[in-house]
Design a protein around this motif. Structure first.
Motif, PDB file in Angstrom:
ATOM      1  N   MET A 115       0.823  -1.212   0.000  1.00 55.82           N
ATOM      2  CA  MET A 115       0.000   0.000   0.000  1.00 55.82           C
ATOM      3  C   MET A 115       0.852   1.255   0.000  1.00 55.82           C
ATOM      4  SD  MET A 115      -3.045  -1.133  -0.252  1.00 55.82           S
ATOM      5  CE  MET A 115      -3.960   0.394   0.027  1.00 55.82           C
ATOM      6  N   LEU A 116       1.924   1.263   0.786  1.00 57.80           N
ATOM      7  CA  LEU A 116       2.792   2.439   0.825  1.00 57.80           C
ATOM      8  C   LEU A 116       3.493   2.645  -0.511  1.00 57.80           C
ATOM      9  CD1 LEU A 116       4.396   2.180   4.386  1.00 57.80           C
ATOM     10  CD2 LEU A 116       2.641   3.797   3.622  1.00 57.80           C
ATOM     11  N   ALA A 117       3.923   1.557  -1.141  1.00 56.42           N
ATOM     12  CA  ALA A 117       4.579   1.679  -2.442  1.00 56.42           C
ATOM     13  C   ALA A 117       3.618   2.244  -3.481  1.00 56.42           C
ATOM     14  CB  ALA A 117       5.099   0.309  -2.884  1.00 56.42           C
ATOM     15  N   LYS A 118       2.390   1.755  -3.497  1.00 53.12           N
ATOM     16  CA  LYS A 118       1.399   2.236  -4.458  1.00 53.12           C
ATOM     17  C   LYS A 118       1.066   3.716  -4.244  1.00 53.12           C
ATOM     18  CE  LYS A 118       0.372  -1.547  -6.814  1.00 53.12           C
ATOM     19  NZ  LYS A 118       0.511  -1.630  -8.296  1.00 53.12           N
ATOM     20  N   ALA A 119       1.223   4.177  -2.976  1.00 53.08           N
ATOM     21  CA  ALA A 119       0.906   5.574  -2.660  1.00 53.08           C
ATOM     22  C   ALA A 119       2.112   6.502  -2.805  1.00 53.08           C
ATOM     23  CB  ALA A 119       0.355   5.669  -1.237  1.00 53.08           C
ATOM     24  N   GLY A 120       3.269   5.982  -3.210  1.00 54.93           N
ATOM     25  CA  GLY A 120       4.421   6.836  -3.482  1.00 54.93           C
ATOM     26  C   GLY A 120       5.416   6.996  -2.352  1.00 54.93           C
ATOM     27  N   TYR A 121       5.381   6.110  -1.353  1.00 54.03           N
ATOM     28  CA  TYR A 121       6.290   6.253  -0.200  1.00 54.03           C
ATOM     29  C   TYR A 121       7.605   5.490  -0.363  1.00 54.03           C
ATOM     30  CZ  TYR A 121       2.481   8.451   2.366  1.00 54.03           C
ATOM     31  OH  TYR A 121       1.482   9.310   2.775  1.00 54.03           O
ATOM     32  N   ARG A 122       7.753   4.722  -1.406  1.00 56.39           N
ATOM     33  CA  ARG A 122       8.987   4.004  -1.736  1.00 56.39           C
ATOM     34  C   ARG A 122       9.574   3.251  -0.541  1.00 56.39           C
ATOM     35  NH1 ARG A 122      12.034   8.794  -5.109  1.00 56.39           N
ATOM     36  NH2 ARG A 122      10.117   9.920  -5.609  1.00 56.39           N
ATOM     37  N   PRO A 123       8.830   2.362   0.065  1.00 55.63           N
ATOM     38  CA  PRO A 123       9.290   1.695   1.286  1.00 55.63           C
ATOM     39  C   PRO A 123      10.471   0.765   1.038  1.00 55.63           C
ATOM     40  CG  PRO A 123       7.335   0.617   0.438  1.00 55.63           C
ATOM     41  CD  PRO A 123       7.517   1.861  -0.386  1.00 55.63           C
ATOM     42  N   LEU A 209      -0.150 -19.493  -3.029  1.00 53.43           N
ATOM     43  CA  LEU A 209       0.364 -18.366  -2.240  1.00 53.43           C
ATOM     44  C   LEU A 209       1.777 -17.984  -2.658  1.00 53.43           C
ATOM     45  CD1 LEU A 209      -0.908 -18.970   1.404  1.00 53.43           C
ATOM     46  CD2 LEU A 209      -1.080 -16.836   0.128  1.00 53.43           C
ATOM     47  N   MET A 210       2.590 -18.965  -2.998  1.00 55.80           N
ATOM     48  CA  MET A 210       3.977 -18.663  -3.355  1.00 55.80           C
ATOM     49  C   MET A 210       4.067 -17.737  -4.557  1.00 55.80           C
ATOM     50  SD  MET A 210       5.953 -22.253  -2.721  1.00 55.80           S
ATOM     51  CE  MET A 210       5.745 -23.134  -1.169  1.00 55.80           C
ATOM     52  N   SER A 211       3.304 -18.021  -5.599  1.00 56.72           N
ATOM     53  CA  SER A 211       3.357 -17.164  -6.783  1.00 56.72           C
ATOM     54  C   SER A 211       2.725 -15.808  -6.519  1.00 56.72           C
ATOM     55  CB  SER A 211       2.668 -17.852  -7.966  1.00 56.72           C
ATOM     56  OG  SER A 211       1.307 -18.103  -7.687  1.00 56.72           O
ATOM     57  N   ILE A 212       1.681 -15.768  -5.691  1.00 57.42           N
ATOM     58  CA  ILE A 212       1.022 -14.499  -5.370  1.00 57.42           C
ATOM     59  C   ILE A 212       1.974 -13.582  -4.602  1.00 57.42           C
ATOM     60  CG2 ILE A 212      -0.827 -13.461  -3.987  1.00 57.42           C
ATOM     61  CD1 ILE A 212      -2.456 -16.059  -4.654  1.00 57.42           C
ATOM     62  N   VAL A 213       2.674 -14.151  -3.621  1.00 62.72           N
ATOM     63  CA  VAL A 213       3.636 -13.377  -2.830  1.00 62.72           C
ATOM     64  C   VAL A 213       4.728 -12.806  -3.735  1.00 62.72           C
ATOM     65  CG1 VAL A 213       5.486 -13.649  -1.139  1.00 62.72           C
ATOM     66  CG2 VAL A 213       3.208 -14.532  -0.627  1.00 62.72           C
ATOM     67  N   ALA A 214       5.233 -13.623  -4.661  1.00 62.30           N
ATOM     68  CA  ALA A 214       6.268 -13.149  -5.584  1.00 62.30           C
ATOM     69  C   ALA A 214       5.736 -12.023  -6.466  1.00 62.30           C
ATOM     70  CB  ALA A 214       6.774 -14.309  -6.430  1.00 62.30           C
ATOM     71  N   ASN A 215       4.475 -12.137  -6.909  1.00 60.12           N
ATOM     72  CA  ASN A 215       3.885 -11.082  -7.737  1.00 60.12           C
ATOM     73  C   ASN A 215       3.740  -9.781  -6.955  1.00 60.12           C
ATOM     74  OD1 ASN A 215       3.669 -12.769  -9.956  1.00 60.12           O
ATOM     75  ND2 ASN A 215       1.552 -13.345  -9.537  1.00 60.12           N
ATOM     76  N   MET A 216       3.382  -9.871  -5.678  1.00 56.28           N
ATOM     77  CA  MET A 216       3.264  -8.659  -4.864  1.00 56.28           C
ATOM     78  C   MET A 216       4.622  -7.990  -4.692  1.00 56.28           C
ATOM     79  SD  MET A 216       0.416  -9.654  -1.971  1.00 56.28           S
ATOM     80  CE  MET A 216       0.483  -8.003  -1.255  1.00 56.28           C
ATOM     81  N   ARG A 217       5.664  -8.797  -4.526  1.00 53.78           N
ATOM     82  CA  ARG A 217       7.019  -8.225  -4.440  1.00 53.78           C
ATOM     83  C   ARG A 217       7.362  -7.449  -5.712  1.00 53.78           C
ATOM     84  NH1 ARG A 217      11.096 -12.051  -6.487  1.00 53.78           N
ATOM     85  NH2 ARG A 217      10.355 -13.462  -4.855  1.00 53.78           N
ATOM     86  N   LYS A 218       7.027  -8.028  -6.873  1.00 58.29           N
ATOM     87  CA  LYS A 218       7.314  -7.358  -8.140  1.00 58.29           C
ATOM     88  C   LYS A 218       6.567  -6.035  -8.246  1.00 58.29           C
ATOM     89  CE  LYS A 218       8.115 -11.811 -10.399  1.00 58.29           C
ATOM     90  NZ  LYS A 218       7.529 -12.850 -11.293  1.00 58.29           N
ATOM     91  N   GLU A 219       5.328  -5.987  -7.739  1.00 58.76           N
ATOM     92  CA  GLU A 219       4.556  -4.748  -7.761  1.00 58.76           C
ATOM     93  C   GLU A 219       5.179  -3.687  -6.848  1.00 58.76           C
ATOM     94  OE1 GLU A 219       1.734  -3.625  -9.435  1.00 58.76           O
ATOM     95  OE2 GLU A 219       2.261  -5.306 -10.736  1.00 58.76           O
ATOM     96  N   ILE A 220       5.674  -4.117  -5.697  1.00 54.83           N
ATOM     97  CA  ILE A 220       6.341  -3.179  -4.776  1.00 54.83           C
ATOM     98  C   ILE A 220       7.568  -2.582  -5.452  1.00 54.83           C
ATOM     99  CG2 ILE A 220       7.665  -3.032  -2.620  1.00 54.83           C
ATOM    100  CD1 ILE A 220       5.715  -5.160  -1.494  1.00 54.83           C
ATOM    101  N   LEU A 221       8.358  -3.416  -6.118  1.00 57.19           N
ATOM    102  CA  LEU A 221       9.554  -2.933  -6.810  1.00 57.19           C
ATOM    103  C   LEU A 221       9.185  -1.994  -7.953  1.00 57.19           C
ATOM    104  CD1 LEU A 221      11.605  -6.275  -6.961  1.00 57.19           C
ATOM    105  CD2 LEU A 221      11.949  -4.352  -5.398  1.00 57.19           C
ATOM    106  N   ALA A 222       8.152  -2.367  -8.712  1.00 57.41           N
ATOM    107  CA  ALA A 222       7.738  -1.536  -9.848  1.00 57.41           C
ATOM    108  C   ALA A 222       7.205  -0.185  -9.411  1.00 57.41           C
ATOM    109  CB  ALA A 222       6.678  -2.278 -10.662  1.00 57.41           C
ATOM    110  N   SER A 223       6.746  -0.104  -8.152  1.00 59.75           N
ATOM    111  CA  SER A 223       6.173   1.151  -7.627  1.00 59.75           C
ATOM    112  C   SER A 223       7.197   1.972  -6.850  1.00 59.75           C
ATOM    113  CB  SER A 223       4.974   0.835  -6.738  1.00 59.75           C
ATOM    114  OG  SER A 223       3.978   0.143  -7.454  1.00 59.75           O
ATOM    115  N   GLY A 224       8.462   1.623  -6.940  1.00 57.51           N
ATOM    116  CA  GLY A 224       9.507   2.425  -6.302  1.00 57.51           C
ATOM    117  C   GLY A 224      10.004   1.901  -4.985  1.00 57.51           C
ATOM    118  N   GLY A 225       9.456   0.786  -4.506  1.00 54.26           N
ATOM    119  CA  GLY A 225       9.946   0.202  -3.268  1.00 54.26           C
ATOM    120  C   GLY A 225      11.187  -0.642  -3.495  1.00 54.26           C
ATOM    121  N   GLU A 226      11.739  -1.149  -2.425  1.00 54.22           N
ATOM    122  CA  GLU A 226      12.919  -2.001  -2.502  1.00 54.22           C
ATOM    123  C   GLU A 226      12.773  -3.117  -1.470  1.00 54.22           C
ATOM    124  OE1 GLU A 226      17.825  -1.652  -2.427  1.00 54.22           O
ATOM    125  OE2 GLU A 226      16.577   0.113  -2.060  1.00 54.22           O
ATOM    126  N   VAL A 227      13.263  -4.303  -1.813  1.00 59.02           N
ATOM    127  CA  VAL A 227      13.166  -5.459  -0.926  1.00 59.02           C
ATOM    128  C   VAL A 227      14.562  -6.032  -0.723  1.00 59.02           C
ATOM    129  CG1 VAL A 227      12.084  -7.694  -0.508  1.00 59.02           C
ATOM    130  CG2 VAL A 227      10.868  -5.965  -1.859  1.00 59.02           C
TER     131      VAL A 227
END
Length: 548
Positions: A115-123, A209-227
């Motif tokens: 949610m923070l990544a989608k809102a521009g907080y680059r977590p 769940l494994m593939s869903i979790v990986a997809n969410m990570r990719k969305e966080i990265l695409a939105s400016g976050g880092e893991v």
């Protein structure tokens, strides 16, 4: 959005989508062209007249001339309604000097970061374990060889403990703000089946769940976050005013440490981060010991459960579930927890020399056995020690005894032998479905006698409610000790802990109990941050941490 809600629409279990549409038209008494659209809001199974079962629906519809229709047709099962849409208020005015840091990528941390990544907080999301692809390999290696990686296992790694579970998404948390619905929508956006949006007790399964979790990570990265994976938080540094300044983190592969400046740290550490609990206690973060539950996993043939719940094992229905409660003679509550239809018992250990079990199902729930935890609530008065970490010490005593009893494998005992306190010599008709290997042992001896007695009485009571539950050859495995966090990290109405800038969140912090409620708490924490701080401007550069 205005709509009409129909309730108590009953159809045969083998109905088609066309049957549902005809039922809508008949109930509404309108022609085909008047029904503009409809959406299933809830589907549940009515098994009160088994083996004659039916599905019951709640459906939202849009009609031509809806207001005119309601004037003439409103009744208990046809009502005007409005859609409860989730909204995150991004109205904060304070500037962030550093990226929000989120510790832990279980449901709470993952959804907060999303949610923070989608809102521009680059977590910046820190996870002590491995990405889910590598974590899967580490867990399977452990189950095959008993070679445990303390940082990458059933408890630690991307997706949290819920990744190796049944993936149940039902929750008892009230959802007036639409957070639960939003969690389900995010799951669907990232690959979950759409039916989780309306089935009564949705589940995903560990494989999906494994593939869903990986997809969410990719969305966080695409939105400016880092893991950052294999990155463990080892210290929290605060200034003289009790405000967060830095985090000391360690790369668990290389052993190298570094400091990360932080204005905000979301503590989504999970219920098994015992070393982190100890560190927080040393740093004088305010916490308290809390009650949780301990017990065993019990296995039965899934066909036995299906027959009891459905009255027929040939019906085109999913593997049946159950939920049972009882009281022991000394007043202790005994109940089933995290029931896994068609599932497996798994070795869920995370510390060398200690053994804990959990339950897991794949999406199809096609396993031969049903399993569930049967647990007894224990409170600080039962822990036999003092201090905020007394519950952790209690868990470890049980897990150490389980490890010794099974010689490092999951100890099992037939229910008949559990009642007599003797080690099983031969299995009955039930073949254990256990990931990680098993050995005969005295499961009863793992517990203080008052808990063993309560478990025995509870299972016998369940047998009076669900025939065969207390059968002599039911397989018991121990120890189920990680039902919830043994501590609560205190937080105020602003979601912050005793150190300013620290946001305790999710199940590990003591504010959730399952995938959905933990994810909802992650959303709630993201909302608190968004109300206080404004996102980074697009042109603002933030420090990257990918190069250790």
């Amino acid at each position: 959005m205005f709509m009409i809600r129909l309730q108590q629409l009953k159809l045969n279990i083998d109905h088609t989508e066309a049957d549902l549409r005809r039922k809508l038209l008949k109930t509404l008494r309108v022609k085909e062209d008047a029904l503009l659209s409809y959406q299933i809001e809830k589907q549940s199974l009515d098994a009160r007249k088994k083996p004659r079962l039916s599905y019951v629906y709640t459906v939202a519809v849009h009609l031509k001339n809806e207001k005119e229709f309601l004037k003439k047709n409103r009744n208990a099962n046809i009502q005007a309604a409005s859609e409860n849409r989730y909204h995150m208020d991004v109205s904060g005015t304070e500037a962030l000097w550093e990226r929000p840091v989120i510790v832990g990528s279980g449901p709470a941390g993952l959804f907060c970061a999303y949610m923070l990544a989608k809102a521009g907080y680059r977590p910046l999301l820190l996870e002590r374990g491995m990405p889910v692809e590598q974590r899967k390999k580490d867990v399977e290696k452990f189950w095959e060889t008993q070679s445990l990686d303390p940082e990458s296992n059933v408890q630690f790694g991307e997706g949290g403990a819920g990744t190796f579970s049944d993936g149940k998404l039902n929750t008892l948390v009230k959802d007036k703000d639409g957070r639960g619905r939003k969690v389900l929508e995010i799951f669907v956006e990232n690959g979950a089946p759409k039916d989780i949006l309306y089935v009564n007790k949705p589940h995903i399964g560990t494989d999906l769940l494994m593939s869903i979790v990986a997809n969410m990570r990719k969305e966080i990265l695409a939105s400016g976050g880092e893991v950052l994976f294999h990155t463990r938080m080892d210290r929290i540094l605060q200034n003289e005013n009790g405000t967060l300044q830095e985090l000391l983190v360690t790369d668990t592969v290389t052993g190298r440490s570094r400091h990360i400046k932080a204005d905000i740290c979301v503590l989504a550490i999970g219920h098994s981060a015992r070393d982190t609990f100890a560190m927080l206690d040393e740093e004088q973060v305010k916490m308290e010991a809390k009650s949780f539950a301990v017990g065993v996993r019990i296995e039965h043939p899934q066909k036995m459960i299906d027959l009891s719940q459905y009255g027929d094992t040939t019906l085109p229905l999913p593997a049946a579930a159950y939920k049972l409660t009882a009281s022991s003679s000394d007043g202790r509550g005994v109940y089933t927890f995290c029931m896994c239809p068609g599932g497996y018992v798994v070795n869920a250990s995370s510390e060398q020399g200690y053994l804990a079990v959990n339950g897991m199902s794949y999406h199809d729930r096609a396993g031969e056995n049903a399993n569930s935890a049967v647990v007894v609530t224990v409170s600080p008065e039962d822990f036999g020690g003092s201090g905020v970490l007394a519950g952790v010490a209690f868990q470890r005593r049980l897990e150490k005894a389980a490890f010794a009893t099974g010689g490092g494998l999951v100890p099992i005992q037939l229910f008949q032998d559990f009642c007599q306190g003797k080690i099983t010599e031969n299995l009955g008709e039930i073949t254990p479905q256990i990931k990680g290997g098993y050995a005969f042992g005295n499961v009863r001896g793992i517990f203080p006698e008052e808990i063993s007695r309560a478990l025995e009485e509870g299972i016998k009571a369940f047998g009076r409610k669900l025939p065969g539950y207390d059968r002599k050859d039911a397989v018991l495995a121990g120890v189920e000790s990680r039902t919830s966090s043994p501590v609560r990290i205190l937080r105020g109405a602003d979601m912050q802990g005793s150190i300013r800038g620290l946001y305790p969140c999710g199940e590990g912090a003591g504010y959730a109990g399952g995938i959905t409620s933990a994810a909802m708490d992650g959303l709630k924490t993201a909302e608190a941050i968004a109300r206080k701080y404004h996102p980074f401007d697009k042109e603002t550069k933030v420090k990257k941490f990918f190069n250790w």
